[in-house]
Design an enzyme around this catalytic site. Structure first.
Site, PDB file in Angstrom:
ATOM      1  N   TYR A 156       0.849  -1.252   0.096  1.00 14.54           N
ATOM      2  CA  TYR A 156      -0.056   0.031   0.105  1.00 14.54           C
ATOM      3  C   TYR A 156       0.986   1.387  -0.045  1.00 14.54           C
ATOM      4  O   TYR A 156       0.521   2.347  -0.876  1.00 14.54           O
ATOM      5  CB  TYR A 156      -1.155  -0.118   1.340  1.00 14.54           C
ATOM      6  CG  TYR A 156      -2.009   1.230   1.310  1.00 14.54           C
ATOM      7  CD1 TYR A 156      -3.088   1.195   0.724  1.00 14.54           C
ATOM      8  CD2 TYR A 156      -1.785   2.115   2.167  1.00 14.54           C
ATOM      9  CE1 TYR A 156      -4.125   2.288   0.629  1.00 14.54           C
ATOM     10  CE2 TYR A 156      -2.501   3.257   2.371  1.00 14.54           C
ATOM     11  CZ  TYR A 156      -3.973   3.211   1.411  1.00 14.54           C
ATOM     12  OH  TYR A 156      -4.648   4.353   1.572  1.00 14.54           O
ATOM     13  N   LYS A 160       1.096   4.181  -2.974  1.00 12.77           N
ATOM     14  CA  LYS A 160       0.770   5.600  -2.601  1.00 12.77           C
ATOM     15  C   LYS A 160       1.970   6.355  -3.032  1.00 12.77           C
ATOM     16  O   LYS A 160       1.820   7.503  -3.325  1.00 12.77           O
ATOM     17  CB  LYS A 160       0.364   5.558  -1.063  1.00 12.77           C
ATOM     18  CG  LYS A 160      -1.021   5.097  -0.893  1.00 12.77           C
ATOM     19  CD  LYS A 160      -2.084   5.797  -1.904  1.00 12.77           C
ATOM     20  CE  LYS A 160      -3.638   5.212  -1.645  1.00 12.77           C
ATOM     21  NZ  LYS A 160      -4.518   5.786  -2.318  1.00 12.77           N
TER      22      LYS A 160
HETATM   23  N1  NAD Z   1      -9.504   5.895   4.931  1.00  8.36           N
HETATM   24  C1  NAD Z   1      -8.055   6.214   5.311  1.00  8.36           C
HETATM   25  O1  NAD Z   1      -7.914   6.595   6.432  1.00  8.36           O
HETATM   26  C2  NAD Z   1      -7.369   6.893   3.990  1.00  8.36           C
HETATM   27  C3  NAD Z   1      -6.351   7.571   4.421  1.00  8.36           C
HETATM   28  C4  NAD Z   1      -5.286   7.791   3.224  1.00  8.36           C
HETATM   29  C5  NAD Z   1      -5.980   7.562   2.002  1.00  8.36           C
HETATM   30  N2  NAD Z   1      -6.872   7.013   1.736  1.00  8.36           N
HETATM   31  C6  NAD Z   1      -7.348   6.703   0.268  1.00  8.36           C
HETATM   32  O2  NAD Z   1      -8.650   7.404  -0.152  1.00  8.36           O
HETATM   33  C7  NAD Z   1      -9.014   6.440  -1.096  1.00  8.36           C
HETATM   34  C8  NAD Z   1     -10.622   6.293  -0.702  1.00  8.36           C
HETATM   35  O3  NAD Z   1     -10.563   5.388   0.638  1.00  8.36           O
HETATM   36  P1  NAD Z   1     -11.616   5.117   1.507  1.00  8.36           P
HETATM   37  O4  NAD Z   1     -11.170   5.398   2.672  1.00  8.36           O
HETATM   38  O5  NAD Z   1     -13.027   6.226   0.996  1.00  8.36           O
HETATM   39  O6  NAD Z   1     -12.041   3.633   1.139  1.00  8.36           O
HETATM   40  P2  NAD Z   1     -13.321   2.969   1.066  1.00  8.36           P
HETATM   41  O7  NAD Z   1     -13.015   1.437   0.976  1.00  8.36           O
HETATM   42  O8  NAD Z   1     -14.406   3.404   2.087  1.00  8.36           O
HETATM   43  O9  NAD Z   1     -13.789   3.306  -0.392  1.00  8.36           O
HETATM   44  C9  NAD Z   1     -13.293   2.924  -1.553  1.00  8.36           C
HETATM   45  C10 NAD Z   1     -14.042   2.918  -2.753  1.00  8.36           C
HETATM   46  O10 NAD Z   1     -13.293   2.662  -3.997  1.00  8.36           O
HETATM   47  C11 NAD Z   1     -13.959   1.454  -4.624  1.00  8.36           C
HETATM   48  N3  NAD Z   1     -13.104   0.839  -5.511  1.00  8.36           N
HETATM   49  C12 NAD Z   1     -12.236  -0.036  -4.917  1.00  8.36           C
HETATM   50  N4  NAD Z   1     -11.385  -0.632  -5.926  1.00  8.36           N
HETATM   51  C13 NAD Z   1     -11.972  -0.242  -7.140  1.00  8.36           C
HETATM   52  C14 NAD Z   1     -11.505  -0.412  -8.586  1.00  8.36           C
HETATM   53  N5  NAD Z   1     -10.638  -1.133  -9.065  1.00  8.36           N
HETATM   54  N6  NAD Z   1     -12.250   0.262  -9.530  1.00  8.36           N
HETATM   55  C15 NAD Z   1     -13.328   1.359  -9.072  1.00  8.36           C
HETATM   56  N7  NAD Z   1     -13.651   1.621  -7.776  1.00  8.36           N
HETATM   57  C16 NAD Z   1     -12.974   0.907  -6.749  1.00  8.36           C
HETATM   58  C17 NAD Z   1     -14.754   0.651  -3.579  1.00  8.36           C
HETATM   59  O11 NAD Z   1     -15.739   0.149  -4.248  1.00  8.36           O
HETATM   60  C18 NAD Z   1     -15.232   1.885  -2.718  1.00  8.36           C
HETATM   61  O12 NAD Z   1     -16.289   2.343  -3.227  1.00  8.36           O
HETATM   62  C19 NAD Z   1      -8.301   5.519  -1.242  1.00  8.36           C
HETATM   63  O13 NAD Z   1      -7.110   5.784  -2.492  1.00  8.36           O
HETATM   64  C20 NAD Z   1      -7.418   5.070  -0.096  1.00  8.36           C
HETATM   65  O14 NAD Z   1      -6.248   4.588  -0.273  1.00  8.36           O
HETATM   66  C21 NAD Z   1      -7.953   6.433   2.901  1.00  8.36           C
END
Ligand code: NAD
Length: 261
Positions: A156, A160
């Site tokens: 991961y 990133k």
């Molecule tokens: N939640 C955190 O703490 C956090 C921190 C830093 C970065 N992020 C990043 O933020 C972004 C969103 O994360 P989140 O926390 O909302 O996660 P989440 O799991 O709640 O939502 C992710 C969404 O992406 C969709 N998805 C996954 N794989 C996919 C694909 N191959 N094609 C299309 N859609 C796809 C899922 O169906 C889901 O709706 C991600 O890139 C994650 O790495 C999250």
């Protein structure tokens, strides 16, 4: 006039969590929003709720790492709203494993969506924006994990860091087309992603109950609390608006002061 009036925006991973929060905020600022997600049913329910609030929205189902599906999603966007102004490459996931247990499948599956998916989204959005001839904005969701390595999140973190590299490379490539490419890097955001991580940690015996992992991970946040999608939505709206036109190739840390770089 609202800041995002008449802007057409695709948000990948917009069916829940951070992407949904971003889509809702952009919609409040009058953007036309395309909820693009692998979970088509959830994407549709977010789009339907925006429409009920009087906003312009559609849902498309796609896997961001499948180029033809990305092309189809952009074509659907243009057919419905006439153009594409802003692309949020936000979809991503994590499957934590102890460093020594990471295998080819774990590494490649995370890199495929989080890194290659961002490349595909950037290329296909830029292709459309270049054809339109009036610039555009590409915004990628990075992470503190792209700035700092965590032992149980190695692929991961690598994915990133790739998002940050792709942001910089894209900014250099597309500046001549007046397309800016930026990223923002959240720290801990309370979304369904963390439910999955907590469950993984319980299954591995690292923690006993849900909440423990996020609590320990959040202990180094200077502002003292993890964020919600709504805390990041304003940054997303800024990056989608003309207010950020003179910024490109940058990563905005949005982590409450967790990683100071
Ligand atoms: N939640 C955190 O703490 C956090 C921190 C830093 C970065 N992020 C990043 O933020 C972004 C969103 O994360 P989140 O926390 O909302 O996660 P989440 O799991 O709640 O939502 C992710 C969404 O992406 C969709 N998805 C996954 N794989 C996919 C694909 N191959 N094609 C299309 N859609 C796809 C899922 O169906 C889901 O709706 C991600 O890139 C994650 O790495 C999250």
């Amino acid at each position: 006039m609202a800041r995002l009036q008449d802007r057409v925006v695709i948000v990948t991973g917009g069916a829940q969590g951070l992407g949904e929060g971003i889509a809702r905020r952009l919609s409040e600022e009058a953007a036309s929003v395309v909820i693009a997600d692998i979970n088509g049913a959830k994407a549709k329910s977010v789009a339907d709720s925006l429409i009920q609030e009087g906003q312009q929205a559609i849902a498309v189902t796609l896997d961001v790492a499948e180029r033809q599906q990305m092309r189809d999603a952009i074509q659907t966007t243009v057919e419905r709203f006439g153009r594409l102004d802003v692309m949020f490459n936000n979809a991503g996931f994590n499957r934590p494993l102890p460093f020594m247990e990471v295998d080819e499948d774990n590494f490649n599956s995370i890199m495929r969506v989080n890194a290659y998916g961002v490349l595909v989204g950037t290329q296909e959005a830029a292709r459309q924006m270049i054809a339109q001839g009036s610039g555009g904005k590409i915004i990628n969701t990075a992470s503190i994990a792209g700035r700092q390595g965590y032992a149980d999140f190695a692929p991961y973190c690598a994915s990133k860091a790739s998002v940050i590299s792709l942001t910089q490379a894209g900014a250099r490539e597309f500046a001549k087309n007046r397309i800016t490419v930026n990223a923002f890097a959240p720290g801990v955001v309370l979304t369904p992603l963390w439910d999955g991580l907590e469950q993984d940690m319980i299954d591995r015996g690292v923690i006993k109950q849900k909440g423990e992992f996020i609590e320990s991970f959040s202990s180094s946040i200077l502002l003292g609390f993890p964020s919600k999608p709504v805390d990041l939505a304003g940054i997303a709206a800024f990056l989608a608006s003309a207010d950020s036109d003179y910024i490109t190739g940058q990563v905005i840390m949005a982590d409450g002061g967790m990683v100071l770089v």
